[in-house]
Design an enzyme around this catalytic site. Structure first.
Site, PDB file in Angstrom:
ATOM      1  N   TYR A   1       0.879  -1.182   0.000  1.00  0.00           N
ATOM      2  CA  TYR A   1       0.000   0.000   0.000  1.00  0.00           C
ATOM      3  C   TYR A   1       0.912   1.226   0.000  1.00  0.00           C
ATOM      4  O   TYR A   1       1.910   1.277   0.724  1.00  0.00           O
ATOM      5  CB  TYR A   1      -0.895   0.020   1.242  1.00  0.00           C
TER       6      TYR A   1
ATOM      7  N   GLU B   1      -2.899   7.831  -4.393  1.00  0.00           N
ATOM      8  CA  GLU B   1      -2.934   6.546  -3.689  1.00  0.00           C
ATOM      9  C   GLU B   1      -2.697   5.429  -4.680  1.00  0.00           C
ATOM     10  O   GLU B   1      -3.359   5.374  -5.716  1.00  0.00           O
ATOM     11  CB  GLU B   1      -4.289   6.361  -3.005  1.00  0.00           C
TER      12      GLU B   1
END
Ligand code: GDP
Ligand code: MN
Length: 403
Positions: free
Chosen positions: A125, A213
């Site tokens: 992530y 992101e």
């Protein structure tokens, strides 16, 4: 302003960030040529069909599918393009209506074995955003990437790392190495990660983004770091510096009422409550919403009519607020600093007459220049408009009229 995955990937690629390559289509008849173009570029038969909507969690809702041959590509592309995709993030969640998929991205499969036939991939992530409390940007990353980062953050927060970037010093080399180290990387993958961090950070700064992101950020079997998904939000107030990025706006993804409001120079954000608000100035709008809540009601919207609250604007604002069937009353809160209250009051009365039948009570609180004259104007109009001088008084009237 939010970008689609394919747009965010193009933005990242323009800063040298390695991405999973792909072709976007809007019409199923372009599928064959898109796939052959991709094959030519990448040499792989396996590809991933990905719905392009402004919401995450597409994998969970069936909007991301792996295809191992052309027949599967066709099957998935036909199913996904034009579907109403429900994900945990679309309005109403998995039980809601979903969002219409108008475009699909066909990408190369990057989850492949290396030249020795070994499968050695890792899903990380990775995101960059602004930390308002610390007044600097922060890179948030974790070894536990993929589709369940929310669960990781909740249950094992120590696995989510944060690297704060000094506002004046900018991203430092040691920080990129620290991130690569904490992700357990070494050798070629370590170096790729350092470059990845530096180039994504350049993209973030260069595009005036408020969020980038990348989840999953993939370590491939041959130790490259690749953006396999990407989400980007750009700062609307900086878009004037990026006409090329501003042109990427997809109005289909925005609330139609908010789009209309923007065209009329009103800042409008729809909320779920029962009291419509019409206010001049963002700060006053926030405190108006606060006092509505303190009095036990819920604001139906945020609406800043700006400095010139004339009849035309007030009328447009009324029409936009009234489209929401949950609205049981409208609170107009205007501070007459530059604008004169009697002008606004006249605007309210004129707008009211133009619209004709407004089915909910209106409470008007005008404070500032010519507030008393304004009150007289409203009281004498004979319309279902109630005037108030203090904000508390206005909020109490709202409560009385809503219940
Ligand atoms: P999201 O669910 O909206 O976040 O969409 P993603 O783009 O993250 O895709 C969902 C999942 O699809 C990812 O978490 C991956 O597990 C998987 N995925 C993405 N790209 C590939 C790929 O190239 N190959 C394979 N096999 N799976 C992929
Ligand atoms: Mn994702």
């Amino acid at each position: 302003m939010n970008l689609h995955e394919y747009q965010a990937k193009e933005l990242l690629a323009s800063y040298g960030v390695p991405i999973q390559r792909g072709v976007v289509i809007e019409d199923i008849k372009d599928l064959d040529s898109a796939v052959s173009k991709l094959k030519e570029e990448t040499g792989t038969d396996w590809c991933v069909i990905k719905a392009q909507i402004h919401a995450g969690g597409r994998g969970k809702g069936g909007g991301v599918k792996l295809a191992k041959n052309m027949a599967e590509v066709k099957e998935h592309a036909n199913n996904i393009l034009g579907m109403m995709l429900k994900t945990p993030q679309t309005p109403g969640g998995l039980e809601g209506m979903g969002k219409l998929v108008r475009k699909i991205l066909i990408t190369e499969d990057v989850y492949l074995p290396n030249a020795n036939g070994e499968m050695d991939i890792k899903e990380f992530y990775y995101s960059i955003l602004m930390d308002r409390e610390r007044k600097c940007n922060v890179i948030i990353y974790s070894t536990e990437g993929g589709m369940n980062i929310e669960k990781v953050a909740e249950e094992t927060p120590h696995l989510v790392h944060k690297e704060y970037i000094h506002a004046h010093m900018g991203l430092q080399g040691y920080q990129t190495r620290k991130i690569a180290h904490n992700l357990g990387l070494s050798g070629a993958a370590f170096k790729s990660m350092c470059k990845f961090v530096a180039s994504t950070y350049n993209a973030f700064i260069g595009s005036d983004a408020s969020l980038i992101e990348i989840n999953p950020c993939l370590k491939t079997s041959d130790n490259k770091i690749v953006a396999a998904d990407s989400k980007a939000s750009l700062d609307d107030n900086a878009l004037f510096r990026h006409p090329d990025l501003a042109a990427l706006r997809d109005v289909h993804e925005e609330d139609p009422t908010e789009v209309e409001a923007k065209e009329h120079g009103l800042s409008f954000i729809k909320l779920d409550g029962n009291v419509g608000c019409m206010v001049n100035g963002a700060g006053l709008a926030m405190s108006t919403m606060d006092i509505i809540k303190l009095c036990g009601n819920d604001p139906a919207n945020f609406l800043d009519v700006g400095g010139t609250a004339d009849a035309k604007r007030v009328e447009t604002a009324f029409r936009i607020i009234l489209r929401d069937k949950n609205v049981k009353a409208i609170l107009i809160n205007i501070f007459g600093g530059i604008v004169r209250c009697d002008r606004v009051a006249q605007g309210v009365v004129d707008a009211y007459k133009n619209i004709g039948n407004i089915p909910v009570p209106i409470i008007v609180r005008l404070q500032g220049t010519n507030a008393e004259i304004a009150k007289e104007l409203i009281d004498a109009s004979g319309l279902d408009v109630h005037s108030a001088i203090t904000l508390q008084d206005a909020a109490d009237k709202v409560t009385e009229l809503v219940s």
